[in-house]
Structures are given as C-alpha cells and as structure tokens.
Design an enzyme around this catalytic site. Structure first.
Site, PDB file in Angstrom:
ATOM      1  N   TRP A 108       0.864  -1.188   0.000  1.00  0.00           N
ATOM      2  CA  TRP A 108       0.000   0.000   0.000  1.00  0.00           C
ATOM      3  C   TRP A 108       0.900   1.237   0.000  1.00  0.00           C
ATOM      4  CZ3 TRP A 108      -4.991   2.188   0.651  1.00  0.00           C
ATOM      5  CH2 TRP A 108      -6.044   1.301   0.427  1.00  0.00           C
TER       6      TRP A 108
ATOM      7  N   PHE B 172      -1.104  -3.908   7.565  1.00  0.00           N
ATOM      8  CA  PHE B 172      -1.745  -4.818   8.529  1.00  0.00           C
ATOM      9  C   PHE B 172      -1.113  -6.207   8.477  1.00  0.00           C
ATOM     10  CE2 PHE B 172      -5.147  -7.598  10.109  1.00  0.00           C
ATOM     11  CZ  PHE B 172      -5.452  -6.954  11.295  1.00  0.00           C
TER      12      PHE B 172
ATOM     13  N   VAL C 174       1.093   4.208   6.350  1.00  0.00           N
ATOM     14  CA  VAL C 174      -0.352   4.313   6.578  1.00  0.00           C
ATOM     15  C   VAL C 174      -0.706   5.804   6.579  1.00  0.00           C
ATOM     16  CG1 VAL C 174      -2.267   3.758   8.108  1.00  0.00           C
ATOM     17  CG2 VAL C 174      -0.285   2.207   7.968  1.00  0.00           C
TER      18      VAL C 174
ATOM     19  N   HIS D 107      -9.509   4.023   9.686  1.00  0.00           N
ATOM     20  CA  HIS D 107      -8.756   2.794   9.383  1.00  0.00           C
ATOM     21  C   HIS D 107      -7.305   2.894   9.862  1.00  0.00           C
ATOM     22  CE1 HIS D 107      -7.244   5.206   6.000  1.00  0.00           C
ATOM     23  NE2 HIS D 107      -6.206   4.394   6.041  1.00  0.00           N
TER      24      HIS D 107
ATOM     25  N   PHE E  29      10.053  -1.362  13.743  1.00  0.00           N
ATOM     26  CA  PHE E  29       8.839  -0.687  13.272  1.00  0.00           C
ATOM     27  C   PHE E  29       9.251   0.458  12.333  1.00  0.00           C
ATOM     28  CE2 PHE E  29       5.544   2.609  13.830  1.00  0.00           C
ATOM     29  CZ  PHE E  29       4.376   1.887  13.666  1.00  0.00           C
TER      30      PHE E  29
HETATM   31  C1  DLZ Z   1      -7.253  -0.960   3.707  1.00  0.00           C
HETATM   32  C2  DLZ Z   1      -6.065  -0.089   3.845  1.00  0.00           C
HETATM   33  C3  DLZ Z   1      -6.220   1.307   3.881  1.00  0.00           C
HETATM   34  C4  DLZ Z   1      -7.548   1.967   3.763  1.00  0.00           C
HETATM   35  N1  DLZ Z   1      -5.154   2.117   3.973  1.00  0.00           N
HETATM   36  C5  DLZ Z   1      -3.928   1.576   4.083  1.00  0.00           C
HETATM   37  C6  DLZ Z   1      -2.787   2.409   4.218  1.00  0.00           C
HETATM   38  O1  DLZ Z   1      -2.832   3.636   4.223  1.00  0.00           O
HETATM   39  N2  DLZ Z   1      -1.571   1.797   4.331  1.00  0.00           N
HETATM   40  C7  DLZ Z   1      -1.419   0.433   4.347  1.00  0.00           C
HETATM   41  O2  DLZ Z   1      -0.287  -0.047   4.471  1.00  0.00           O
HETATM   42  N3  DLZ Z   1      -2.489  -0.360   4.202  1.00  0.00           N
HETATM   43  C8  DLZ Z   1      -3.720   0.162   4.061  1.00  0.00           C
HETATM   44  N4  DLZ Z   1      -4.803  -0.644   3.916  1.00  0.00           N
HETATM   45  C9  DLZ Z   1      -4.599  -2.105   3.747  1.00  0.00           C
HETATM   46  C10 DLZ Z   1      -4.451  -2.872   5.073  1.00  0.00           C
HETATM   47  O3  DLZ Z   1      -3.165  -2.673   5.635  1.00  0.00           O
HETATM   48  C11 DLZ Z   1      -4.615  -4.398   4.792  1.00  0.00           C
HETATM   49  O4  DLZ Z   1      -3.753  -4.788   3.756  1.00  0.00           O
HETATM   50  C12 DLZ Z   1      -6.027  -4.774   4.387  1.00  0.00           C
HETATM   51  O5  DLZ Z   1      -6.952  -4.292   5.338  1.00  0.00           O
HETATM   52  C13 DLZ Z   1      -6.182  -6.310   4.280  1.00  0.00           C
HETATM   53  O6  DLZ Z   1      -5.919  -6.938   5.539  1.00  0.00           O
END
Ligand code: DLZ
Length: 178
Positions: free
Chosen positions: A31, A66, A90, A97, A122
């Site tokens: 992400w 996550f 994130v 979220h 981390f």
């Molecule tokens: C779903 C999600 C969202 C909305 N935003 C981020 C983010 O900003 N950074 C990140 O690393 N991951 C995000 N995810 C995905 C979640 O980390 C995870 O991959 C999904 O919820 C599936 O478990």
C-alpha cells in the site's frame, strides 16, 4: 519538534555495529507503494553498505501494513534471522482505518520481538497525508528506511554485546541469592 532533533539516518558509520555475518529479514507493505519502495531501497542500501551480505537478506512484500506482523512472524519461524525490519506507510483518510492498522501493527510487532527475543523494527510511516510521507521517504525529514536499518544493526549489536557480557551461570549462582 522531535524529528528536528533525532535523525537516525544521519548516523556515524564508524560507530555502527557491522552487519557482517548477519541475516536480516525485510518486509515491505505494498500500500502506498511509491513511498514504501523508497523506504525499502534505502533500508537495503544501508544494510548492505554496513556489511550485510545481499544473499543474507530475505526481502518479501505483503499487501498492506496490517500484514506486516504475520509476515514477520513467518520469517522468524521459517528463517534463522538476527532481525526483521518492517516497512509500511499508513496515510490518514476519511475513516479511522489508520488508527486500527497502526495500533494493530505496533502491538503485533512489539509482541513478536519480545516473543522471539529478536529485534523487530517498526519502520512504518503514520502520516496525515502523502506529502508528510514523501518528506520521510527520502525528503526533507530523511528516510525512515535508513533509520530502520540503522536501528536493526544497533539492536543486534546491543543484543550480542549483552549476551557476550552476560555472567556465566556458575558466576551468577555463586553471587546470587540461594
Ligand atoms: C485498507 C487499507 C487502507 C484503507 N489504507 C492503508 C494504508 O494507508 N496503508 C497500508 O499499508 N495499508 C492500508 N490498507 C490495507 C491494510 O493494511 C490491509 O492490507 C487490508 O486491510 C487487508 O488486511
């Protein structure tokens, strides 16, 4: 501001424990890929630049931040590693979220490090927006990937130092309470 005082990516290479002979895992979340790949590249460059052999680095990718704790757990379970560096980004959105992800990841990585007795780092940016993330992935606030690599080397160095300096069992029982 804390970041103005503390930039681990401006480190003294001579004061850093060597990475020679170490086996390091690097997990990168996909992400916000542009940011996380910049973190990963800086992390790998720092590890290799400080003596970690490229072949001794196990680098894997996961869908999002996550998933960092479970991938780190897999690496600790199936590879013999001295440390695992986890990298993600994130960015705060319209919903909460980010709070759920950040808390889960921070707690998950903390628990893993303590459970395995192995440094788990981390390296997750938790920012308000993309600009803040860019600033910390090679921009004006340095690169958190470098900081994460430096932290891993320092923590393995500390662990080795303390283990080497540990009193022997007999000495400990000689001087300890009966
Ligand atoms: C779903 C999600 C969202 C909305 N935003 C981020 C983010 O900003 N950074 C990140 O690393 N991951 C995000 N995810 C995905 C979640 O980390 C995870 O991959 C999904 O919820 C599936 O478990």
């Amino acid at each position: 501001m804390a970041t103005a005082l503390q930039h681990l990516d401006q480190y003294d290479p001579d004061a850093l424990p060597s990475g020679e002979g170490l086996r390091i895992g690097v997990v990168t979340a996909e992400w916000n890929r542009k940011i996380t790949l910049a973190l990963r590249d800086a992390c790998l460059q720092t590890l290799i630049g400080n003596g970690v052999a490229e072949a001794s680095i196990t680098a894997v990718q996961v869908p999002g931040s996550f998933e960092l704790p479970s991938a780190a757990q897999m690496l600790l379970e199936y590879r013999e590693l001295d440390a695992v560096v986890c990298l993600g980004c994130v960015i705060k959105g319209e919903t909460r979220h980010d709070e759920y992800i950040n808390h889960a990841v921070a707690q998950g990585l903390t628990d893993l490090g303590l459970q395995y007795g192995t440094p788990v780092i981390f390296g997750v940016l938790t920012t308000e927006d993309e600009a803040q993330a860019e600033d910390r992935a090679g921009g004006k606030h340095g690169n958190k990937g470098t900081e994460a690599a430096v932290t891993a080397l320092r923590m393995v160095g500390l662990q080795r130092h303390l283990a080497a300096a540990a009193p022997s069992e007999s000495a400990a029982s000689d001087s300890g309470p009966s």
